[in-house]
Scaffold this motif. Sequence first.
Motif, mmCIF file in Angstrom:
data_model
loop_
_atom_site.group_PDB
_atom_site.id
_atom_site.type_symbol
_atom_site.label_atom_id
_atom_site.label_comp_id
_atom_site.label_asym_id
_atom_site.label_seq_id
_atom_site.Cartn_x
_atom_site.Cartn_y
_atom_site.Cartn_z
ATOM 1 N N GLY A 99 26.318 -4.815 51.153
ATOM 2 C CA GLY A 99 27.557 -4.794 51.919
ATOM 3 C C GLY A 99 27.713 -6.018 52.805
ATOM 4 O O GLY A 99 28.809 -6.577 52.934
ATOM 5 N N LYS A 100 26.631 -6.444 53.402
ATOM 6 C CA LYS A 100 26.659 -7.629 54.264
ATOM 7 C C LYS A 100 27.066 -8.862 53.463
ATOM 8 O O LYS A 100 27.845 -9.703 53.935
ATOM 9 C CB LYS A 100 25.294 -7.836 54.901
ATOM 10 C CG LYS A 100 25.236 -9.004 55.875
ATOM 11 C CD LYS A 100 23.858 -9.100 56.512
ATOM 12 C CE LYS A 100 23.791 -10.269 57.507
ATOM 13 N NZ LYS A 100 22.437 -10.386 58.123
ATOM 14 N N LYS A 101 26.583 -8.965 52.255
ATOM 15 C CA LYS A 101 26.882 -10.102 51.373
ATOM 16 C C LYS A 101 28.369 -10.211 51.079
ATOM 17 O O LYS A 101 28.936 -11.310 51.053
ATOM 18 C CB LYS A 101 26.090 -9.943 50.073
ATOM 19 C CG LYS A 101 26.356 -10.991 49.022
ATOM 20 C CD LYS A 101 25.494 -10.730 47.795
ATOM 21 C CE LYS A 101 25.784 -11.715 46.676
ATOM 22 N NZ LYS A 101 24.943 -11.432 45.474
ATOM 23 N N TYR A 102 29.016 -9.065 50.882
ATOM 24 C CA TYR A 102 30.434 -9.055 50.510
ATOM 25 C C TYR A 102 31.356 -8.703 51.677
ATOM 26 O O TYR A 102 32.567 -8.630 51.507
ATOM 27 C CB TYR A 102 30.668 -8.062 49.366
ATOM 28 C CG TYR A 102 29.925 -8.396 48.103
ATOM 29 C CD1 TYR A 102 30.442 -9.313 47.187
ATOM 30 C CD2 TYR A 102 28.689 -7.806 47.818
ATOM 31 C CE1 TYR A 102 29.755 -9.620 46.020
ATOM 32 C CE2 TYR A 102 27.999 -8.115 46.659
ATOM 33 C CZ TYR A 102 28.531 -9.023 45.759
ATOM 34 O OH TYR A 102 27.846 -9.339 44.605
ATOM 35 N N ARG A 103 30.755 -8.451 52.835
ATOM 36 C CA ARG A 103 31.519 -8.018 54.012
ATOM 37 C C ARG A 103 32.264 -6.716 53.715
ATOM 38 O O ARG A 103 33.452 -6.567 54.017
ATOM 39 C CB ARG A 103 32.496 -9.104 54.477
ATOM 40 C CG ARG A 103 31.795 -10.373 54.961
ATOM 41 C CD ARG A 103 32.786 -11.393 55.477
ATOM 42 N NE ARG A 103 32.094 -12.598 55.939
ATOM 43 C CZ ARG A 103 32.712 -13.678 56.432
ATOM 44 N NH1 ARG A 103 34.040 -13.685 56.509
ATOM 45 N NH2 ARG A 103 32.022 -14.718 56.827
ATOM 46 N N LYS A 104 31.528 -5.798 53.123
ATOM 47 C CA LYS A 104 32.072 -4.502 52.773
ATOM 48 C C LYS A 104 31.151 -3.400 53.287
ATOM 49 O O LYS A 104 29.955 -3.618 53.504
ATOM 50 C CB LYS A 104 32.222 -4.374 51.248
ATOM 51 C CG LYS A 104 33.304 -5.275 50.658
ATOM 52 C CD LYS A 104 34.695 -4.845 51.087
ATOM 53 C CE LYS A 104 35.776 -5.698 50.465
ATOM 54 N NZ LYS A 104 37.144 -5.234 50.847
ATOM 55 N N ASP A 164 39.123 -6.320 45.821
ATOM 56 C CA ASP A 164 39.126 -7.736 46.187
ATOM 57 C C ASP A 164 37.722 -8.340 46.149
ATOM 58 O O ASP A 164 37.487 -9.417 46.684
ATOM 59 C CB ASP A 164 39.738 -7.927 47.579
ATOM 60 C CG ASP A 164 39.028 -7.121 48.660
ATOM 61 O OD1 ASP A 164 38.180 -6.279 48.312
ATOM 62 O OD2 ASP A 164 39.340 -7.336 49.850
ATOM 63 N N PHE A 165 36.787 -7.647 45.521
ATOM 64 C CA PHE A 165 35.445 -8.202 45.346
ATOM 65 C C PHE A 165 34.813 -7.597 44.103
ATOM 66 O O PHE A 165 35.285 -6.589 43.568
ATOM 67 C CB PHE A 165 34.567 -7.953 46.580
ATOM 68 C CG PHE A 165 34.039 -6.543 46.739
ATOM 69 C CD1 PHE A 165 32.690 -6.264 46.543
ATOM 70 C CD2 PHE A 165 34.886 -5.496 47.098
ATOM 71 C CE1 PHE A 165 32.187 -4.978 46.707
ATOM 72 C CE2 PHE A 165 34.400 -4.206 47.255
ATOM 73 C CZ PHE A 165 33.040 -3.946 47.069
ATOM 74 N N GLU A 166 33.763 -8.229 43.613
ATOM 75 C CA GLU A 166 33.058 -7.749 42.435
ATOM 76 C C GLU A 166 31.564 -7.912 42.642
ATOM 77 O O GLU A 166 31.089 -8.986 43.042
ATOM 78 C CB GLU A 166 33.484 -8.537 41.192
ATOM 79 C CG GLU A 166 32.849 -8.040 39.908
ATOM 80 C CD GLU A 166 33.394 -8.759 38.682
ATOM 81 O OE1 GLU A 166 33.063 -8.312 37.562
ATOM 82 O OE2 GLU A 166 34.126 -9.746 38.833
ATOM 83 N N LEU A 167 30.810 -6.840 42.417
ATOM 84 C CA LEU A 167 29.362 -6.889 42.545
ATOM 85 C C LEU A 167 28.769 -7.740 41.423
ATOM 86 O O LEU A 167 29.180 -7.624 40.258
ATOM 87 C CB LEU A 167 28.771 -5.479 42.483
ATOM 88 C CG LEU A 167 29.204 -4.500 43.583
ATOM 89 C CD1 LEU A 167 28.660 -3.110 43.296
ATOM 90 C CD2 LEU A 167 28.756 -4.976 44.953
ATOM 91 N N SER A 168 27.811 -8.573 41.766
ATOM 92 C CA SER A 168 27.146 -9.394 40.754
ATOM 93 C C SER A 168 26.262 -8.528 39.874
ATOM 94 O O SER A 168 25.933 -7.379 40.221
ATOM 95 C CB SER A 168 26.295 -10.462 41.438
ATOM 96 O OG SER A 168 25.188 -9.861 42.112
ATOM 97 N N ASP A 169 25.845 -9.082 38.729
ATOM 98 C CA ASP A 169 24.934 -8.357 37.845
ATOM 99 C C ASP A 169 23.636 -8.016 38.580
ATOM 100 O O ASP A 169 23.057 -6.944 38.387
ATOM 101 C CB ASP A 169 24.619 -9.198 36.610
ATOM 102 C CG ASP A 169 25.823 -9.325 35.676
ATOM 103 O OD1 ASP A 169 26.767 -8.522 35.805
ATOM 104 O OD2 ASP A 169 25.816 -10.234 34.823
#
Length: 282
Positions: A214-219, A254-259
């Motif tokens: 969550g911190k990585k994507y600000r979510k 508005d975001f996508e989790l990386s593999d």
Amino acid sequence: MATKQTLQSKHKLLSGHEIPIMGFGVYMIPQSATEKVTQEALKVGFRHIDSAIMYGNEKGCGQAIQNSGLDRSEIFLTTKIPPGSMGYKATARAIDKSLQEAATEYFDLILLHAPYGGKEARLGSWRALVEAQKAGKVRSIGVSNYGIHHLEELEEYVLNGGGGELSVGQWELHPWLDHSDITEWCKSRDIIVEAYSPLAHGERLREPVLASIGKKYRKSPAQVMIRWSLQMGFVPLPKSKTPQRIRENAEVFDFELSDEDMGLLDTGEYSPTDWDPTVDED
């Protein structure tokens, strides 16, 4: 993402109809609060409402739709047949009662809530759903909480003349409940998989891996879990009574989790937070 998805994006169903890629769940929301909460969800942009006879709030869902200012055709409404109404006659009665309760001419989806009652009752209930579909009372039909053996029983019945098409299956699904055997069975047959309790009833929101991602994507952790569900190809059904959280749950396009992050959430754990009828042997 190749194509930008939104809260109104849809999947095509085997029935020929379409289902919004995310829904609003009303489990455990009191009848007295359901209309207001559901109206809030519709204002945010949800167009898919997941109810059930067991929830006791079909009426509130229907009132919210009627007072939303939206055309009925714009909203996808689901209900479910409870264990106590399994069997052909009981399911047929339950369908008619639910139509009256929700004050709607049709449901977009009716599911058999759980595989209880034995084979004869399960297949009788399915026959009632097929007849209701032919009569225009419901557009698409499916099951919830079925195990592989229940699904194969139904598939055999349908292929041998029982009729209907299994368009949707619904299960508790989140990173800490691995139902990959079931979801793979469904996906190989183009059956849409819905994820109820995609937030695991809030029991996993303090997991360090969610905080880190969550911190990585600000979510928020909840947004990460919903996004995981979407990227797994599921139709998540998050539920909340709080307007702020309803809005937050919708802000996942508005975001996508990386593999790599998806891999971190592949826990392989099997920890239901709710009932688990999939293991019922009958």
